[in-house]
Scaffold this active site. Structure first.
Site, PDB file in Angstrom:
ATOM      1  N   PRO A 106     -23.640  48.905  -5.885  1.00  0.00           N
ATOM      2  CG  PRO A 106     -25.808  48.656  -5.097  1.00  0.00           C
ATOM      3  CD  PRO A 106     -24.988  48.599  -6.351  1.00  0.00           C
ATOM      4  CB  THR A 107     -20.015  47.698  -1.260  1.00  0.00           C
ATOM      5  OG1 THR A 107     -20.954  48.186  -0.307  1.00  0.00           O
ATOM      6  CG2 THR A 107     -19.110  48.824  -1.697  1.00  0.00           C
ATOM      7  N   GLY A 108     -20.867  44.701  -2.276  1.00  0.00           N
ATOM      8  CA  GLY A 108     -21.429  43.425  -1.880  1.00  0.00           C
ATOM      9  C   GLY A 108     -22.411  42.835  -2.888  1.00  0.00           C
ATOM     10  CB  CYS A 109     -24.383  44.139  -5.678  1.00  0.00           C
ATOM     11  SG  CYS A 109     -25.689  44.767  -4.639  1.00  0.00           S
ATOM     12  CB  VAL A 110     -22.665  38.855  -7.303  1.00  0.00           C
ATOM     13  CG1 VAL A 110     -21.540  38.360  -6.444  1.00  0.00           C
ATOM     14  CG2 VAL A 110     -23.989  38.474  -6.756  1.00  0.00           C
TER      15      VAL A 110
END
Length: 111
Positions: free
Chosen positions: A107-111
């Protein structure tokens, strides 16, 4: 590149365990990934995985955790769509772990 072994077939994944070809996904592969993540798949887990796959088909994006929980709450109700419940199902991050098992990109925004 590393791979999962699914019924004698190698399915490639990146260094974090996300499959590289989304069309390689199957329920058998999801089970292999879940086993690697130490997740015992239940009907509740499958409901989230199937929701994510439908979400991805519609929006072409793997949702970050806040978006995921909000969308699940709207679709499945507040008993399912909340942080506590989702982290019980996917303790290493509902969006990251569930997307990995669902055969979706990180997912976008997941580190």
């Amino acid at each position: 590149m590393a791979s999962y072994d699914v019924n004698g077939t190698a399915v490639e994944h990146d260094e974090e365990g996300y499959i590289t070809n989304l069309s390689d996904w199957s329920k058998d592969l999801a089970q292999v990934i879940a086993d690697a993540e130490n997740i015992q798949m239940t009907d509740e887990h499958w409901a989230v995985v199937n929701f994510l796959r439908e979400y991805y088909d519609e929006y072409q994006i793997a949702p970050a955790v806040r978006v995921l929980i909000k969308a699940i709450k709207k679709s499945m109700g507040p008993d399912v769509g909340n942080n506590k419940y989702m982290y019980e199902l996917f303790p290493y991050g509902p969006a990251k772990q569930a997307c990995k098992i669902a055969g979706l990109p990180k997912p976008t925004g997941c580190v």
